[in-house]
Design a protein around this motif. Sequence first.
Motif, PDB file in Angstrom:
ATOM      1  N   VAL A 122      32.915  44.285  38.223  1.00  0.00           N
ATOM      2  CA  VAL A 122      32.559  44.254  36.800  1.00  0.00           C
ATOM      3  C   VAL A 122      33.611  45.015  36.005  1.00  0.00           C
ATOM      4  CG1 VAL A 122      31.039  45.510  35.191  1.00  0.00           C
ATOM      5  CG2 VAL A 122      30.055  43.872  36.783  1.00  0.00           C
ATOM      6  N   ILE A 123      33.952  44.482  34.829  1.00  0.00           N
ATOM      7  CA  ILE A 123      34.737  45.245  33.845  1.00  0.00           C
ATOM      8  C   ILE A 123      33.773  45.668  32.747  1.00  0.00           C
ATOM      9  CG2 ILE A 123      36.730  45.267  32.321  1.00  0.00           C
ATOM     10  CD1 ILE A 123      37.764  42.784  33.782  1.00  0.00           C
ATOM     11  N   ASP A 223      37.133  39.879  42.604  1.00  0.00           N
ATOM     12  CA  ASP A 223      37.773  40.928  43.389  1.00  0.00           C
ATOM     13  C   ASP A 223      38.451  41.929  42.466  1.00  0.00           C
ATOM     14  OD1 ASP A 223      40.563  40.001  42.862  1.00  0.00           O
ATOM     15  OD2 ASP A 223      39.950  38.288  44.100  1.00  0.00           O
ATOM     16  N   LYS A 224      38.918  43.029  43.054  1.00  0.00           N
ATOM     17  CA  LYS A 224      39.481  44.135  42.281  1.00  0.00           C
ATOM     18  C   LYS A 224      40.766  43.725  41.574  1.00  0.00           C
ATOM     19  CE  LYS A 224      40.876  48.981  42.744  1.00  0.00           C
ATOM     20  NZ  LYS A 224      41.054  50.120  43.684  1.00  0.00           N
ATOM     21  N   GLU A 228      41.527  43.952  37.574  1.00  0.00           N
ATOM     22  CA  GLU A 228      42.622  44.740  36.995  1.00  0.00           C
ATOM     23  C   GLU A 228      43.516  43.877  36.108  1.00  0.00           C
ATOM     24  OE1 GLU A 228      43.122  48.135  40.512  1.00  0.00           O
ATOM     25  OE2 GLU A 228      44.336  46.301  40.562  1.00  0.00           O
ATOM     26  N   ASN A 229      43.843  42.680  36.580  1.00  0.00           N
ATOM     27  CA  ASN A 229      44.694  41.783  35.803  1.00  0.00           C
ATOM     28  C   ASN A 229      43.997  41.313  34.518  1.00  0.00           C
ATOM     29  OD1 ASN A 229      46.718  41.973  37.728  1.00  0.00           O
ATOM     30  ND2 ASN A 229      46.069  40.132  38.827  1.00  0.00           N
ATOM     31  N   LEU A 230      42.710  40.984  34.656  1.00  0.00           N
ATOM     32  CA  LEU A 230      41.967  40.510  33.487  1.00  0.00           C
ATOM     33  C   LEU A 230      41.789  41.629  32.460  1.00  0.00           C
ATOM     34  CD1 LEU A 230      40.437  38.417  31.923  1.00  0.00           C
ATOM     35  CD2 LEU A 230      38.453  38.784  33.402  1.00  0.00           C
ATOM     36  N   LEU A 231      41.547  42.846  32.916  1.00  0.00           N
ATOM     37  CA  LEU A 231      41.418  43.977  31.995  1.00  0.00           C
ATOM     38  C   LEU A 231      42.698  44.160  31.181  1.00  0.00           C
ATOM     39  CD1 LEU A 231      40.027  46.406  30.775  1.00  0.00           C
ATOM     40  CD2 LEU A 231      40.623  47.727  32.827  1.00  0.00           C
ATOM     41  N   ALA A 232      43.843  44.042  31.831  1.00  0.00           N
ATOM     42  CA  ALA A 232      45.122  44.170  31.125  1.00  0.00           C
ATOM     43  C   ALA A 232      45.276  43.066  30.075  1.00  0.00           C
ATOM     44  CB  ALA A 232      46.274  44.120  32.127  1.00  0.00           C
ATOM     45  N   GLU A 233      44.864  41.858  30.420  1.00  0.00           N
ATOM     46  CA  GLU A 233      44.949  40.743  29.475  1.00  0.00           C
ATOM     47  C   GLU A 233      43.997  40.949  28.290  1.00  0.00           C
ATOM     48  OE1 GLU A 233      46.972  38.093  29.463  1.00  0.00           O
ATOM     49  OE2 GLU A 233      48.025  38.847  31.228  1.00  0.00           O
ATOM     50  N   ILE A 234      42.788  41.431  28.574  1.00  0.00           N
ATOM     51  CA  ILE A 234      41.814  41.677  27.505  1.00  0.00           C
ATOM     52  C   ILE A 234      42.331  42.758  26.556  1.00  0.00           C
ATOM     53  CG2 ILE A 234      39.512  42.592  26.997  1.00  0.00           C
ATOM     54  CD1 ILE A 234      38.556  41.249  29.607  1.00  0.00           C
ATOM     55  N   VAL A 253      34.135  48.469  37.829  1.00  0.00           N
ATOM     56  CA  VAL A 253      33.018  48.912  38.676  1.00  0.00           C
ATOM     57  C   VAL A 253      32.840  47.954  39.842  1.00  0.00           C
ATOM     58  CG1 VAL A 253      30.531  49.357  38.736  1.00  0.00           C
ATOM     59  CG2 VAL A 253      31.855  49.985  36.707  1.00  0.00           C
ATOM     60  N   TYR A 254      32.591  48.524  41.022  1.00  0.00           N
ATOM     61  CA  TYR A 254      32.279  47.729  42.218  1.00  0.00           C
ATOM     62  C   TYR A 254      30.768  47.670  42.383  1.00  0.00           C
ATOM     63  CZ  TYR A 254      32.200  46.195  47.123  1.00  0.00           C
ATOM     64  OH  TYR A 254      31.970  45.520  48.299  1.00  0.00           O
ATOM     65  N   CYS A 255      30.225  46.469  42.419  1.00  0.00           N
ATOM     66  CA  CYS A 255      28.776  46.276  42.557  1.00  0.00           C
ATOM     67  C   CYS A 255      28.400  46.346  44.039  1.00  0.00           C
ATOM     68  CB  CYS A 255      28.349  44.943  41.950  1.00  0.00           C
ATOM     69  SG  CYS A 255      28.834  44.736  40.220  1.00  0.00           S
ATOM     70  N   LYS A 256      28.274  47.536  44.537  1.00  0.00           N
ATOM     71  CA  LYS A 256      28.061  47.764  45.963  1.00  0.00           C
ATOM     72  C   LYS A 256      26.621  47.425  46.366  1.00  0.00           C
ATOM     73  CE  LYS A 256      29.007  51.210  49.561  1.00  0.00           C
ATOM     74  NZ  LYS A 256      30.037  50.373  50.204  1.00  0.00           N
TER      75      LYS A 256
END
Length: 399
Positions: A122-123, A223-224, A228-234, A253-256
């Motif tokens: 999750v972001i 996946d992580k 990370e890549n999508l967060l940078a784009e957002i 966040v990792y949905c464990k």
Amino acid sequence: MVLESYLKVCAKNGSAGIDKESIGMFNENVEKNLYKIWNRMSSGSYFPPPVRTVTIPKKSGGMRPLGIPTVSDRIAQGVIKDYFEPVLEKVFHANSFGYRPGRSTHDALQQTRDNCLCYSWVIDLDIKGFFDELSHEWMMKMVNYHMQDKWVVLYIERWLKAGIEQEDGTIASRTKGTPQGGVISPLLANLYLHHSFDMWMKKFYPLNPFERYADDIIVHCNDKEEAENLLAEIRQRLAGFQLELHPEKTKIVYCKMSGRKEDHPENSFTFLSYSFQPRKGFNALRKRNFTTFSPAICCKAKVSIRQAIRTVFNPNNIQKSLSEIAAMLNPKIRGWLNYYTKFNAYKARNVFEYLNKIIRKWIKNKFRLVGKKEVMRKYKAYVAAYPKSFYHWKIGIKF
């Protein structure tokens, strides 16, 4: 249209604006006041007065400024909102839930829960000062794109530029942002993020579902690395609309849960006052424990409820009867339970054991009792005699 908006404003019974005119005062000459609003709006001569500023505490800490328009201005804003909203509802994204007819926080929470079970990452997005930072230039481009009626465009632009009261009482002009507290502001906020975020996600990242409630946004990833890549784009996308992600509150966040073996320092997030995190469960059919990822009332909400209870109910004040206290608390208790028992209800119900302790303390002080057994005996007798006195007792939270 003015009359319909007036009735909605009356139903909400909000505070007075900068002119200090309450709804009661407005109603003393209601026909003249409503005619004045209609006359000025229909002739193009309506100019919104400055917005009164009040600050309220944020659950996350600090203070949030709210802009309180005058009663007349709330009615005028409601006219535009009621006219413009049906136009935008036809195009708004299905994953936008905030301040929209027929959609609720529980709808957003349910979808978030379902997506967390399907997507491991999750972001959690936090836009820094969103309502204060949105660009007027971009906002008016978006308004003009969807609305051809010039009178609507005219008044929205005037509201965006309306003055706002400062701490020292002076009035400052506004060059960006829209005040939280305005009738039209939630609709404009949704429009802004519809173009800057929702439609962009739909076009370029259709396989990454999201939930947006106003400016609170959750995005799901497989996946992580993808997260990370999508967060940078957002971050880059929102920067183009003069919006900045909060560097500390935005996180991945990792949905464990059972079956997911990766490690990550962040395993929980809060959305709409619910904490999403790993929780233990028991499979009765297979007779074994498991871990799921699900929502329940967050710790800050529990603290807020306890503080609200103590504000109303001081167990040392034995001059007020329990029936008087119940009458003051029951509307709040009903609202808390209706909201926080949608998921993992037992977590929210446990909060009201605290209220029962306060009631027992009041009984102890009122009747000058000594010893826990004597207090509990008196408490049980009261519950038996008045089982519906407090709302949480009606649904079985008595001890």
